[in-house]
Design an enzyme around this catalytic site. Sequence first.
Site, PDB file in Angstrom:
ATOM      1  N   GLU A   4       5.704 -10.142   6.452  1.00 34.18           N
ATOM      2  CA  GLU A   4       4.497  -9.629   5.774  1.00 34.18           C
ATOM      3  C   GLU A   4       3.416  -9.254   6.780  1.00 34.18           C
ATOM      4  O   GLU A   4       2.708  -8.262   6.625  1.00 34.18           O
ATOM      5  CB  GLU A   4       3.946 -10.670   4.798  1.00 34.18           C
ATOM      6  CG  GLU A   4       4.864 -10.949   3.632  1.00 34.18           C
ATOM      7  CD  GLU A   4       5.157  -9.706   2.800  1.00 34.18           C
ATOM      8  OE1 GLU A   4       4.218  -8.939   2.538  1.00 34.18           O
ATOM      9  OE2 GLU A   4       6.316  -9.511   2.425  1.00 34.18           O
ATOM     10  N   TRP A  13       4.205  -5.953   8.134  1.00 31.40           N
ATOM     11  CA  TRP A  13       3.818  -4.863   7.214  1.00 31.40           C
ATOM     12  C   TRP A  13       2.389  -4.421   7.521  1.00 31.40           C
ATOM     13  O   TRP A  13       2.068  -3.227   7.510  1.00 31.40           O
ATOM     14  CB  TRP A  13       3.904  -5.307   5.750  1.00 31.40           C
ATOM     15  CG  TRP A  13       5.256  -5.136   5.129  1.00 31.40           C
ATOM     16  CD1 TRP A  13       6.178  -6.129   4.903  1.00 31.40           C
ATOM     17  CD2 TRP A  13       5.854  -3.919   4.661  1.00 31.40           C
ATOM     18  NE1 TRP A  13       7.298  -5.590   4.319  1.00 31.40           N
ATOM     19  CE2 TRP A  13       7.139  -4.246   4.156  1.00 31.40           C
ATOM     20  CE3 TRP A  13       5.432  -2.593   4.607  1.00 31.40           C
ATOM     21  CZ2 TRP A  13       8.002  -3.286   3.607  1.00 31.40           C
ATOM     22  CZ3 TRP A  13       6.293  -1.644   4.061  1.00 31.40           C
ATOM     23  CH2 TRP A  13       7.555  -1.991   3.573  1.00 31.40           C
ATOM     24  N   TRP A  64      -0.855  14.178 -12.652  1.00 31.73           N
ATOM     25  CA  TRP A  64      -1.525  12.956 -13.091  1.00 31.73           C
ATOM     26  C   TRP A  64      -2.300  13.190 -14.372  1.00 31.73           C
ATOM     27  O   TRP A  64      -2.812  14.285 -14.602  1.00 31.73           O
ATOM     28  CB  TRP A  64      -2.481  12.454 -12.009  1.00 31.73           C
ATOM     29  CG  TRP A  64      -1.837  12.169 -10.684  1.00 31.73           C
ATOM     30  CD1 TRP A  64      -2.044  12.849  -9.510  1.00 31.73           C
ATOM     31  CD2 TRP A  64      -0.902  11.124 -10.378  1.00 31.73           C
ATOM     32  NE1 TRP A  64      -1.283  12.298  -8.501  1.00 31.73           N
ATOM     33  CE2 TRP A  64      -0.579  11.241  -9.006  1.00 31.73           C
ATOM     34  CE3 TRP A  64      -0.293  10.118 -11.128  1.00 31.73           C
ATOM     35  CZ2 TRP A  64       0.318  10.386  -8.370  1.00 31.73           C
ATOM     36  CZ3 TRP A  64       0.602   9.263 -10.497  1.00 31.73           C
ATOM     37  CH2 TRP A  64       0.899   9.404  -9.127  1.00 31.73           C
ATOM     38  N   ASN A  99      -0.319 -11.041  -4.495  1.00 33.85           N
ATOM     39  CA  ASN A  99       0.378  -9.832  -4.060  1.00 33.85           C
ATOM     40  C   ASN A  99       1.324  -9.278  -5.114  1.00 33.85           C
ATOM     41  O   ASN A  99       1.419  -8.063  -5.311  1.00 33.85           O
ATOM     42  CB  ASN A  99       1.130 -10.096  -2.759  1.00 33.85           C
ATOM     43  CG  ASN A  99       1.893  -8.868  -2.286  1.00 33.85           C
ATOM     44  OD1 ASN A  99       3.099  -8.790  -2.368  1.00 33.85           O
ATOM     45  ND2 ASN A  99       1.173  -7.865  -1.833  1.00 33.85           N
ATOM     46  N   TRP A 140      -2.771   7.361  -8.060  1.00 32.26           N
ATOM     47  CA  TRP A 140      -2.877   6.107  -7.307  1.00 32.26           C
ATOM     48  C   TRP A 140      -4.179   6.016  -6.529  1.00 32.26           C
ATOM     49  O   TRP A 140      -4.649   4.919  -6.205  1.00 32.26           O
ATOM     50  CB  TRP A 140      -1.681   5.958  -6.353  1.00 32.26           C
ATOM     51  CG  TRP A 140      -1.525   7.069  -5.356  1.00 32.26           C
ATOM     52  CD1 TRP A 140      -0.836   8.236  -5.543  1.00 32.26           C
ATOM     53  CD2 TRP A 140      -2.093   7.149  -4.046  1.00 32.26           C
ATOM     54  NE1 TRP A 140      -0.932   9.028  -4.423  1.00 32.26           N
ATOM     55  CE2 TRP A 140      -1.696   8.388  -3.487  1.00 32.26           C
ATOM     56  CE3 TRP A 140      -2.899   6.310  -3.278  1.00 32.26           C
ATOM     57  CZ2 TRP A 140      -2.081   8.796  -2.204  1.00 32.26           C
ATOM     58  CZ3 TRP A 140      -3.272   6.716  -2.001  1.00 32.26           C
ATOM     59  CH2 TRP A 140      -2.868   7.938  -1.474  1.00 32.26           C
ATOM     60  N   TRP A 185      -0.587   1.063  -1.936  1.00 38.12           N
ATOM     61  CA  TRP A 185      -0.659   1.977  -3.080  1.00 38.12           C
ATOM     62  C   TRP A 185       0.348   3.100  -2.966  1.00 38.12           C
ATOM     63  O   TRP A 185       1.016   3.462  -3.940  1.00 38.12           O
ATOM     64  CB  TRP A 185      -2.082   2.531  -3.239  1.00 38.12           C
ATOM     65  CG  TRP A 185      -2.913   1.596  -4.058  1.00 38.12           C
ATOM     66  CD1 TRP A 185      -3.766   0.633  -3.588  1.00 38.12           C
ATOM     67  CD2 TRP A 185      -2.918   1.482  -5.484  1.00 38.12           C
ATOM     68  NE1 TRP A 185      -4.295  -0.066  -4.638  1.00 38.12           N
ATOM     69  CE2 TRP A 185      -3.811   0.437  -5.814  1.00 38.12           C
ATOM     70  CE3 TRP A 185      -2.273   2.156  -6.515  1.00 38.12           C
ATOM     71  CZ2 TRP A 185      -4.053   0.051  -7.137  1.00 38.12           C
ATOM     72  CZ3 TRP A 185      -2.516   1.777  -7.832  1.00 38.12           C
ATOM     73  CH2 TRP A 185      -3.401   0.734  -8.122  1.00 38.12           C
TER      74      TRP A 185
END
Length: 455
Positions: free
Chosen positions: A258, A261, A289, A324, A342, A365
């Site tokens: 993590e 990331w 969208w 998370n 988003w 996102w």
Amino acid sequence: MTTAIWWIRRDLRLSDNQSLHSALSQADTVIPVYILDPHLLERNASRRHQFLFRNLQILSERLEKMGCPLVLRQGKPIVELSRLKEECGASIITAEADFSSYARQRDQEVKSELNLELVNGLLIYPPGAAVKADGTPYTVFTPFYNTWLALPLPNDPLPIPDHLPAYPPLSSEALPPSNEIDGFPAGEEQAQRRLDDFLQFSVGDYHNQRDRVDLDGTSLLSPYLRFGLLSPRSAYAQMRPFLDNPQTHDGASKWLNELVWREFYFNIMAAFPFVLHGAFREAMRDIPWRSSPQDLHAWQSGHTGYPLVDAGMRQLAQTGWMHNRARMITASFLTKDLLINWQEGEAWFMQQLLDGDPASNNGGWQWTAGTGTDAAPYFRVFNPVTQSRKFDPQGEYIRTWLPELAAVPDAFIHEPWKMPSELQVKAGVQIGRDYPAPIVDHGFARQRALAAYKK
DNA sequence: TGAACATTGTT
DNA sequence: ACAATGTTC
């Protein structure tokens, strides 16, 4: 006799501070300065501002005790630094490098006029350290991770300096008043304590508990990493014994994954700055969208009718932090079920999150929306009910953040709209009045999203 | 770091 | 029935 300015930005700590260390190694006198930058403070992120001020207060008290008080200035950094340099005769400025477009532009401007040295510290390895054989950046996480792991271990963390030289008086602004944030006590000592607790109690189970929204299985370190109250290098160094211990290896390794990331998304932002303004993948820039202020508001305020989604959104609004797993579920709901851009979600999270960081937030996102690097296939649509059963089996998380559902029986907690009306009476909640019916049917929404993405 | 749905294999 | 597996989006 040389003087250095230690320009503090996202490194609100004395321990393992490479910028402070560099200043001390090059100068007899070090002036710690923080500049309140109107460009950053105008942003609508009052919770992070509170946390920042509170942390500055604590850092300021520590520096005061060491006889080297913090100088606080307000204004455009290049202007304030030039002025301060004239006042104190500094010949060098050190700062921890940062990688958003604004940060890089700001620092370039300062560098063109003043002697600014940028040092590593926000990341364990600076952007560009883990790249493909041909020198180009990775755009997929797993190969990045493997290369990252194979890099030589970073140097050991630096200790807190035992002495800071005093300097002649300089004017300083007053700190804006601030309050403690619930659940995230300020200061680098609290950050270290949080890490100690995690290592002592949770890291061994991290890999199998981290996704459970009803348990305290995560490290809760993100706000501390966000403001540099804990350096990632120091966290990594302290994690290493737990990686080597077979009892805790799996959990520690998942946690490191993590942390990487985070490094990955900083690399992506540094190499592809345009991601902050739109989809990484060109093919994903024309998704039709929906525009629905009403649905957006229902999502923001936690009134979609899907309990886990609403619980997450209310946890965010009330505390500035969200689990998370809940972040992924709520993000999937906005982008796939509501088919809302988003970027609306990205902006809302940045406004609300205590740990809000452009690189990680944007990366997360785009991952959920399927528009980014290493993208989740666009057809991966989270089912909010399935996820709820899986990661909040008894509905404890839901009941914590949605008190109106507290008395709903377990059998209906994940989909209360299916509750027979006599049970609604018994549970003291009428669906449609006290808690909304789903604002969209998931089965329908899933098909709609698949169709929209496919075009 | 999904999930729906069809098919197959087991009661 | 229903779980395990495969296929598809």
